[in-house]
Design an enzyme around this catalytic site. Structure first.
Site, short mmCIF file in Angstrom:
data_model
loop_
_atom_site.label_atom_id
_atom_site.label_comp_id
_atom_site.label_asym_id
_atom_site.label_seq_id
_atom_site.Cartn_x
_atom_site.Cartn_y
_atom_site.Cartn_z
N ASN A 8 0.87 -1.18 0.00
CA ASN A 8 0.00 0.00 0.00
C ASN A 8 0.91 1.23 0.00
O ASN A 8 1.49 1.57 1.02
CB ASN A 8 -0.89 -0.05 1.26
CG ASN A 8 -1.74 1.20 1.41
OD1 ASN A 8 -1.78 2.05 0.52
ND2 ASN A 8 -2.42 1.31 2.55
N LYS A 10 0.14 4.20 -0.18
CA LYS A 10 -0.50 5.37 0.47
C LYS A 10 -0.31 6.62 -0.38
O LYS A 10 -0.19 6.51 -1.61
CB LYS A 10 0.03 5.53 1.91
CG LYS A 10 -0.15 4.23 2.72
CD LYS A 10 -0.04 4.42 4.21
CE LYS A 10 -0.23 3.07 4.91
NZ LYS A 10 -0.17 3.16 6.35
N HIS A 99 -9.56 1.13 5.02
CA HIS A 99 -8.30 1.31 5.75
C HIS A 99 -8.53 2.22 6.96
O HIS A 99 -9.32 3.17 6.89
CB HIS A 99 -7.24 1.92 4.82
CG HIS A 99 -5.87 1.84 5.40
ND1 HIS A 99 -5.42 2.72 6.36
CD2 HIS A 99 -4.85 0.97 5.18
CE1 HIS A 99 -4.19 2.38 6.70
NE2 HIS A 99 -3.82 1.33 6.00
N GLU A 101 -6.89 4.55 8.16
CA GLU A 101 -6.63 5.98 7.93
C GLU A 101 -7.85 6.63 7.32
O GLU A 101 -8.17 7.79 7.59
CB GLU A 101 -5.38 6.15 7.04
CG GLU A 101 -4.11 5.87 7.84
CD GLU A 101 -2.95 5.30 7.04
OE1 GLU A 101 -2.96 5.35 5.80
OE2 GLU A 101 -2.01 4.78 7.69
N GLU A 169 -5.34 -5.02 10.66
CA GLU A 169 -4.31 -4.00 10.89
C GLU A 169 -4.64 -3.26 12.19
O GLU A 169 -5.46 -2.33 12.18
CB GLU A 169 -4.31 -2.98 9.74
CG GLU A 169 -3.93 -3.54 8.40
CD GLU A 169 -3.37 -2.47 7.46
OE1 GLU A 169 -2.28 -2.70 6.93
OE2 GLU A 169 -4.00 -1.42 7.29
N GLY A 175 2.60 2.02 11.02
CA GLY A 175 3.59 3.09 10.93
C GLY A 175 4.32 3.37 12.23
O GLY A 175 5.06 4.34 12.33
N SER A 213 3.50 -2.34 10.51
CA SER A 213 4.95 -2.43 10.76
C SER A 213 5.55 -3.78 10.36
O SER A 213 6.43 -4.29 11.05
CB SER A 213 5.25 -2.10 12.23
OG SER A 213 4.88 -0.76 12.50
N GLY A 235 5.02 1.33 4.73
CA GLY A 235 6.35 1.90 4.57
C GLY A 235 7.34 1.02 3.83
O GLY A 235 8.05 1.48 2.92
P1 13P Z 1 3.11 0.20 7.79
O1 13P Z 1 3.60 -1.06 7.12
O2 13P Z 1 3.85 1.43 7.33
O3 13P Z 1 2.99 0.07 9.25
O4 13P Z 1 1.61 0.45 7.24
C1 13P Z 1 0.69 -0.58 7.34
C2 13P Z 1 -0.51 -0.19 6.56
O5 13P Z 1 -1.25 0.68 6.96
C3 13P Z 1 -0.76 -0.90 5.29
O6 13P Z 1 -2.04 -0.65 4.83
#
Ligand code: 13P
Length: 250
Positions: A8, A10, A99, A101, A169, A175, A213, A235
């Site tokens: 992802n 983002k 998601h 977010e 998640e 993150g 993560s 990330g």
């Molecule tokens: P990270 O791998 O950066 O923690 O993000 C996870 C995520 O939100 C994937 O959708």
């Protein structure tokens, strides 16, 4: 069942960054094709970068791509939205839905996410439905209640789910550099597997991904936990090497 490894991206990077990242991802995967025997690998760029990714992947269809969101509505008067039919028309095969977010920043509700899942399935997209509790909810011991509610709202009762996947998640792990512990992941994935029996006869075919993560150094342990059928990676998917090191770990 092949593991599903999803990057992802983002809201990151320029068009040029996307071109470089997809080229590096393709080259790296091409050099390690054995990964594809065990894994299906997918990238989800920002909407505007989808055409560039589609163009790059044209000669390398083993790598799939999708979007990070879609509208719950059919084409029409929804300014600023992107429909499932447009994603299908752009050759996306997957779409991330719900998601955390978007639940937090865009105030998406469980019901809206359920509508998005139905719309995505109507256009033969495979939804990756994200669920997960916040830090406060976990501290209050409410994680299963929260995830159970999110699944109940998102999953229509269907004979087949067209390759639908669930991504657990935990919000606090995203993150943060602190992935959930193997025990927390195992417990939640077992719970989700059990819940899926309520929604589909094909529940055993639904892949349950872990996200939050995931890095090359914790990927092998994470991906060997029972009922962990893949990973949703933020990330670490922004560098081809770390993304494919995670895929390789499975
Ligand atoms: P990270 O791998 O950066 O923690 O993000 C996870 C995520 O939100 C994937 O959708």
């Amino acid at each position: 069942m092949k593991k599903l490894i999803v990057g992802n991206w983002k809201m990151n990077g320029s068009m040029e960054d996307a071109r470089v990242l997809i080229a590096n991802t393709i080259n790296s995967l091409d050099a390690q094709k054995e990964i594809l025997k065990k894994c299906e690998v997918v990238v989800c760029p920002p909407f505007l970068h989808i055409p560039a990714v589609r163009h790059a992947i044209y000669g390398f269809p083993e790598l799939r791509f999708g979007a990070q969101n879609c509208s719950a509505h059919e084409d029409g008067a929804h300014t600023g939205e992107i429909s499932a039919s447009m994603l299908r028309d752009s050759s996306c095969t997957y779409v991330i839905v719900g998601h955390s977010e978007r639940r937090t920043l865009c105030k998406e509700t469980d019901e809206e996410i359920g509508e998005k899942v139905k719309t995505a399935l109507r256009y033969d997209l495979s939804p990756i439905v994200c669920v997960g509790e916040t830090q406060e909810e976990r501290e209050a011991g409410q994680q299963q209640e929260v995830v159970g509610r999110q699944l109940a709202a998102a999953l229509p009762k269907l004979e087949t789910y067209h390759n639908l996947a669930i991504a657990y998640e935990p919000v606090w792990a995203i993150g943060s550099g602190n992935a959930a512990t193997p025990q927390d992941i195992q417990e939640m994935h077992a719970f989700i597997r059990e819940q899926l029996k309520n929604y589909s006869k094909a529940h055993e075919d639904i892949r349950i991904l872990y996200g939050g993560s995931v890095k090359p150094d914790n990927a092998a342990v994470t991906l060997s936990i029972p009922n962990v059928n893949g990973a949703l990676i933020g990330g670490a998917s922004l560098k081809a090497d770390s993304f494919l090191a995670i895929a390789k770990a499975s």
